[in-house]
Design a protein around this motif. Structure first.
Motif, mmCIF file in Angstrom:
data_model
loop_
_atom_site.group_PDB
_atom_site.id
_atom_site.type_symbol
_atom_site.label_atom_id
_atom_site.label_comp_id
_atom_site.label_asym_id
_atom_site.label_seq_id
_atom_site.Cartn_x
_atom_site.Cartn_y
_atom_site.Cartn_z
ATOM 1 N N LYS A 1 42.002 47.533 28.326
ATOM 2 C CA LYS A 1 41.975 47.352 26.880
ATOM 3 C C LYS A 1 41.339 45.997 26.591
ATOM 4 C CE LYS A 1 44.660 51.021 26.300
ATOM 5 N NZ LYS A 1 44.122 51.671 27.535
ATOM 6 N N LEU A 2 40.255 46.008 25.812
ATOM 7 C CA LEU A 2 39.528 44.774 25.485
ATOM 8 C C LEU A 2 39.708 44.453 23.998
ATOM 9 C CD1 LEU A 2 38.128 45.928 28.083
ATOM 10 C CD2 LEU A 2 36.005 44.930 27.243
ATOM 11 N N GLY A 3 39.904 43.152 23.695
ATOM 12 C CA GLY A 3 40.045 42.704 22.311
ATOM 13 C C GLY A 3 38.704 42.658 21.587
ATOM 14 N N HIS A 4 38.632 41.802 20.572
ATOM 15 C CA HIS A 4 37.418 41.662 19.780
ATOM 16 C C HIS A 4 36.539 40.533 20.335
ATOM 17 C CE1 HIS A 4 39.400 44.406 17.179
ATOM 18 N NE2 HIS A 4 40.290 43.532 16.715
ATOM 19 N N ARG A 5 35.243 40.659 20.049
ATOM 20 C CA ARG A 5 34.265 39.630 20.434
ATOM 21 C C ARG A 5 34.293 39.312 21.938
ATOM 22 N NH1 ARG A 5 37.026 38.506 16.121
ATOM 23 N NH2 ARG A 5 38.346 37.085 17.315
ATOM 24 N N VAL A 6 34.607 40.291 22.725
ATOM 25 C CA VAL A 6 34.584 40.123 24.188
ATOM 26 C C VAL A 6 33.159 40.334 24.666
ATOM 27 C CG1 VAL A 6 35.368 41.141 26.367
ATOM 28 C CG2 VAL A 6 36.981 40.843 24.463
ATOM 29 N N ARG A 7 32.691 39.497 25.583
ATOM 30 C CA ARG A 7 31.355 39.647 26.170
ATOM 31 C C ARG A 7 31.499 39.846 27.676
ATOM 32 N NH1 ARG A 7 27.097 38.009 22.880
ATOM 33 N NH2 ARG A 7 25.836 37.586 24.714
ATOM 34 N N ILE A 8 30.914 40.918 28.178
ATOM 35 C CA ILE A 8 30.973 41.192 29.618
ATOM 36 C C ILE A 8 29.552 41.399 30.106
ATOM 37 C CG2 ILE A 8 31.881 42.715 31.416
ATOM 38 C CD1 ILE A 8 34.277 43.185 29.717
ATOM 39 N N HIS A 9 29.146 40.578 31.058
ATOM 40 C CA HIS A 9 27.761 40.621 31.502
ATOM 41 C C HIS A 9 27.530 41.686 32.589
ATOM 42 C CE1 HIS A 9 26.316 37.713 28.722
ATOM 43 N NE2 HIS A 9 27.459 37.071 28.881
ATOM 44 N N ALA A 10 26.262 41.849 32.914
ATOM 45 C CA ALA A 10 25.823 43.020 33.671
ATOM 46 C C ALA A 10 26.524 43.173 35.024
ATOM 47 C CB ALA A 10 24.315 42.953 33.867
ATOM 48 N N ASN A 11 26.752 44.435 35.391
ATOM 49 C CA ASN A 11 27.210 44.821 36.728
ATOM 50 C C ASN A 11 28.611 44.325 37.070
ATOM 51 O OD1 ASN A 11 24.270 45.064 36.565
ATOM 52 N ND2 ASN A 11 24.376 45.713 38.703
ATOM 53 N N THR A 12 29.368 43.928 36.073
ATOM 54 C CA THR A 12 30.766 43.538 36.300
ATOM 55 C C THR A 12 31.657 44.774 36.278
ATOM 56 O OG1 THR A 12 30.759 41.202 35.755
ATOM 57 C CG2 THR A 12 32.664 42.449 34.964
ATOM 58 N N VAL A 13 32.767 44.691 37.027
ATOM 59 C CA VAL A 13 33.713 45.798 37.123
ATOM 60 C C VAL A 13 35.077 45.326 36.622
ATOM 61 C CG1 VAL A 13 34.868 47.402 38.693
ATOM 62 C CG2 VAL A 13 32.494 46.718 39.131
ATOM 63 N N ILE A 14 35.585 45.979 35.614
ATOM 64 C CA ILE A 14 36.910 45.651 35.073
ATOM 65 C C ILE A 14 37.819 46.861 35.295
ATOM 66 C CG2 ILE A 14 38.226 45.009 32.992
ATOM 67 C CD1 ILE A 14 36.080 42.965 33.546
ATOM 68 N N CYS B 1 31.240 40.261 38.338
ATOM 69 C CA CYS B 1 32.650 39.909 38.539
ATOM 70 C C CYS B 1 33.477 41.167 38.822
ATOM 71 C CB CYS B 1 33.229 39.237 37.288
ATOM 72 S SG CYS B 1 32.561 37.583 37.012
ATOM 73 N N SER B 2 34.640 40.946 39.433
ATOM 74 C CA SER B 2 35.601 42.017 39.667
ATOM 75 C C SER B 2 36.949 41.600 39.102
ATOM 76 C CB SER B 2 35.758 42.274 41.171
ATOM 77 O OG SER B 2 34.573 42.791 41.726
ATOM 78 N N VAL C 1 33.042 36.207 40.110
ATOM 79 C CA VAL C 1 34.435 35.758 40.203
ATOM 80 C C VAL C 1 35.336 36.965 40.473
ATOM 81 C CG1 VAL C 1 36.373 34.811 38.855
ATOM 82 C CG2 VAL C 1 34.110 33.712 38.784
ATOM 83 N N GLN C 2 36.330 36.745 41.333
ATOM 84 C CA GLN C 2 37.309 37.772 41.671
ATOM 85 C C GLN C 2 38.641 37.456 40.985
ATOM 86 O OE1 GLN C 2 38.250 40.460 43.071
ATOM 87 N NE2 GLN C 2 40.096 40.214 44.278
ATOM 88 N N ILE C 3 39.116 38.388 40.182
ATOM 89 C CA ILE C 3 40.452 38.276 39.582
ATOM 90 C C ILE C 3 41.249 39.468 40.099
ATOM 91 C CG2 ILE C 3 41.786 38.194 37.418
ATOM 92 C CD1 ILE C 3 39.852 35.824 37.668
ATOM 93 N N ALA C 4 42.226 39.200 40.942
ATOM 94 C CA ALA C 4 42.959 40.285 41.614
ATOM 95 C C ALA C 4 44.024 40.895 40.707
ATOM 96 C CB ALA C 4 43.581 39.754 42.899
ATOM 97 N N HIS C 5 44.706 41.879 41.222
ATOM 98 C CA HIS C 5 45.704 42.596 40.416
ATOM 99 C C HIS C 5 46.877 41.702 40.010
ATOM 100 C CE1 HIS C 5 47.500 44.403 44.425
ATOM 101 N NE2 HIS C 5 47.256 43.120 44.528
ATOM 102 N N ASN C 6 47.313 41.924 38.767
ATOM 103 C CA ASN C 6 48.479 41.232 38.223
ATOM 104 C C ASN C 6 48.302 39.739 38.005
ATOM 105 O OD1 ASN C 6 49.796 43.677 40.066
ATOM 106 N ND2 ASN C 6 50.542 43.468 37.983
ATOM 107 N N VAL C 7 47.072 39.278 38.056
ATOM 108 C CA VAL C 7 46.800 37.883 37.660
ATOM 109 C C VAL C 7 47.017 37.768 36.161
ATOM 110 C CG1 VAL C 7 44.897 36.228 37.325
ATOM 111 C CG2 VAL C 7 45.233 37.339 39.542
ATOM 112 N N LYS C 8 47.484 36.582 35.726
ATOM 113 C CA LYS C 8 47.567 36.280 34.301
ATOM 114 C C LYS C 8 46.836 34.966 34.047
ATOM 115 C CE LYS C 8 50.654 35.526 30.459
ATOM 116 N NZ LYS C 8 52.019 35.132 30.054
ATOM 117 N N LEU C 9 45.805 35.024 33.205
ATOM 118 C CA LEU C 9 45.037 33.812 32.880
ATOM 119 C C LEU C 9 45.376 33.396 31.457
ATOM 120 C CD1 LEU C 9 41.484 34.785 34.248
ATOM 121 C CD2 LEU C 9 43.319 33.554 35.434
ATOM 122 N N GLY C 10 45.847 32.125 31.300
ATOM 123 C CA GLY C 10 46.246 31.621 29.988
ATOM 124 C C GLY C 10 45.046 31.366 29.087
ATOM 125 N N ALA C 11 45.332 31.287 27.798
ATOM 126 C CA ALA C 11 44.279 31.168 26.780
ATOM 127 C C ALA C 11 43.359 29.978 27.046
ATOM 128 C CB ALA C 11 44.923 31.042 25.407
#
Lengths: 356, 356, 356
Positions: free
Chosen positions: A168-181, A216-217, A238-248
């Protein structure tokens, strides 16, 4: 590329600054101090760029009042408190806009998906069941928006992005090419010498104004969700693994890996090439310099490091030889022993003198 | 998302465990101890989760017999020897299944390719000459299966995967989105100041039950093949260079790079962000901790490291200053010299006392 | 795979070498010394491969004259000065060629784009406004060639590549699968606790004979361009940030990150897993060994390092304990103090002796 122009006066008003000079000077774009020509605007990012600014051919300069006073060989200025911010704002004025709207005929969209009329869906995009794409969102060619993925308004999703795992993505999100979410987290139970896959049932929740670079993954959670709060910015690879939480408003530079179940606070800056081990907590306002490795919780805000800068190779080899000896050298005792021996010598000397 | 349920008794039988409590309790999914609700099942992965388990709202718990004895405020349990393994098995029961079969009309498949009737080929997939896709294999949208690639049975290939270099995949292989298998190895002959490309003629051979994450690169061999044996598991953003051989059941965490012609043994665990130099051999059962750099063969199984954990930045700076002095400090001699001087002092002292 | 063959005499002429033995020996491919069979050619890359060569089943050997003299149990040779270079040349003879030309019916090409008749455009490729694709260039399936991108002649662009940001590519450029060229640089102005995106207005300029591996990210410049000069070669999963300039014939190994506005000279070799901080200059002919971190300019050519090789884990732990003490140990003073104390002791001893 563009022949559209803005007048000096207009530009000043766009950045809430004052103009000095010719109000109707026509400016067609931004350029660096070195390469700017008479129809272009350059910005001066502090005193150390004054020499370059003096010899620049730019038609006008974005400056602070004090910088302006130093540039008496030039005539046209936009005066602001924060030239770098003004420059950032103006890049949006001069960037090429994506104006197309609607759905390309080659896109494959499941009938249950809801696509805003003002969105753009590029060629060969595939959108699955129950997906949502919000107003004015741009989805470039070849994206895969898998079942149950939802994208907010005014987002930009570049080509070959894979959104899966019911992200689920919010508003004004930018995701560049070939990234996997939302791809599957790396979870396996070891048993009798084999790895038993743990199907990942959580998702990825991305706040507003998040930016993720190319290649990115970001993995979906195992049971709970992987969470990127509002304003997080992430560079490439950049790799963000499962259950990571990144603060604002936390920023992560290229080629960093954040392992599973790590929580990073708000307003952190993570230098490029860093690696953060699993299940750690990092406080708000933490800065890591490049190539840091984090293996313990960080409970205090501050700046931390562990990457070693370059040595000439022969010296480095000798340094590593010493490093391999270090484990067996009782460093802290050395100084104490030296002090003790110094006392013994002095005591001997003084006794010796007394008996002369 | 799903309204399907399983009874407590059924779940116990799926994991060959015993149920305690209400046999017909309806459970609709798995959840973490913190977030589980009355219709969900949670697992307790050891004593340290007991406090969380006591206050959990989960409808039932997967536990060992001894953990169950500690949770007398709860009534419904699945008792097993290995709760983590039981959890892993149950994730497959509750995950959303891909049930579609057949070939989407937009897929481009060369007439010489052989696609099993029970396979699924997604939108915009391109499959080249002489390819094979086995029974019940799922190939998601936009994949490129280049000429002479063969994929076994029950594989899952996610969107935007590129399989090229005549790669051969075994059964039950899972490859996540945007990964590239079989791309050209980085081989160049230097001559007269230029790099002369060596076309790569080998392939990639992938065994059964191999798992490769998203955004990985696995290069084809130069002459012989790159080989991943059965049960290898690889996280995201991992580089496997040409002619690497990975032994069975070896696990590689995210952002690791394995250089050309490296052989890694069986059952190894390679920590995230590691780098292994070319042409090395690593024994079976080797564990590398995160950010390790390997520059020599490893002939003994065991645990190895070279990544340095974090320092407060000012202390780190002072540490690096010392590190830059280290090459010129004869560490091992220091202790010996101290010992020698201590003897000299003691000898002086005793002589001195004798002469009093 | 191929039944085409070349005669020994023909092969010698292709690499400007001399043949020894049977002129019309038919050879169908290259193979390694271990795996070569009678219809295959192997190369001997120096004395250390002589034992392998003696027992090899290869039909013929590429060797130097001196190596040939050592292999009297074999009869057929190609004698050259540089066997590795000859091998590199022959890989092109035996590699499978892409012979298709023209545009697949499923490609989406903007009417303003100019595509050479001799180019190949694969299935589901999307090409935007004002793009150019030169003679004999191959663009594999699913590529996105965004508006204003130009590609020279005889290039090879593999599947799922994204070319955007008005990138310009020279001739004979090879870009492997899933790489992104011209994506937005990571530029943000911090202001009041938020990151303000700087739209990137520069481009990427890539010279002739450049090679970029799979899953790489090369960002467009902020105002000026990111530049890769002729003959640059880049491995997989490499990050090249905005405004980087890479000098001709520089080679970068896998998983390296080059931060923004870095200039690297000509003929450099950057080891895998390295990271180079922003705004630095690196001279020509610099070699970095693996996992180097660069945080200062390098003004002298030479070899540099900072990656630490592996330790046994328990020893490593003790080493890191010492490393954490190092900041507070006055290393250079230690030796001086030892020398001073040694003098004091010797002086005491000699005085003592004098007074006996």
């Amino acid at each position: 590329m563009s022949s559209q122009y803005y007048r000096l006066e207009e530009i000043a008003s766009l950045v809430q600054g004052q103009y000095i000079g010719q109000a109707d000077l026509r400016l067609q774009g931004l350029a660096s101090l070195e390469s700017a020509q008479a129809h272009q605007l350059a910005f001066v990012n502090g005193d150390k760029y004054l020499a370059q600014a003096r010899s620049s051919q730019a038609g006008a300069f974005i400056v602070t009042a004090s910088l302006q006073a130093e540039l008496d060989n030039h005539h046209n200025f936009i005066v602001v408190d924060n030239p770098y911010l003004a420059f950032a704002i103006l890049t949006h004025v001069f960037e090429r806009k994506h104006t197309q709207r609607g759905i390309e005929s080659t896109a494959q969209i499941h009938p249950s998906a809801i696509i805003a009329d003002s969105a753009y869906i590029g060629h060969y995009v595939v959108i699955g069941e129950n997906c949502v794409v919000g107003d004015n969102t741009i989805v470039q060619s070849h994206c895969k928006i898998d079942d149950f993925v939802e994208i907010g308004q005014q987002c930009f999703i570049d080509s070959h992005v894979t959104l899966t795992g019911a992200a689920k993505l919010g508003h004004r999100v930018r995701i560049h090419a070939n990234t996997v979410i939302g791809s599957e987290g790396f979870g396996f139970a070891p048993y009798q010498g084999k790895w038993h896959r743990i199907a990942q049932l959580g998702s990825v929740i991305i706040g507003n104004d998040v930016r993720i670079g190319s290649n990115c993954s970001v993995d979906r959670g195992a049971l709970n969700d992987t969470i990127l709060e509002d304003g997080v910015i992430i560079d490439n690879l950049v790799q963000i693994a499962h259950n990571v939480k990144l603060g604002a408003h936390t920023a992560i530079a290229a080629k960093t890996a954040v392992a599973g179940s790590v929580t990073i606070g708000k307003n952190c800056i993570i230098g490029g090439g860093s690696a953060i081990s699993g299940h750690l907590n990092i406080a708000d306002n933490v800065t890591l310099t490049g190539m840091s490795m984090v293996t313990n919780n960080i409970s205090e805000s501050g700046k931390y490091s562990s990457g070693i800068g370059l040595f000439e190779n022969q010296k480095w080899k000798r340094t590593v030889v010493r490093l391999r000896q270090l484990a067996d050298v009782p460093l802290t005792q050395l100084v104490k022993r030296l002090d003790d021996m110094q006392s013994q010598i002095e005591s001997l000397e003084s006794t010796f003198k007394l008996r002369k």
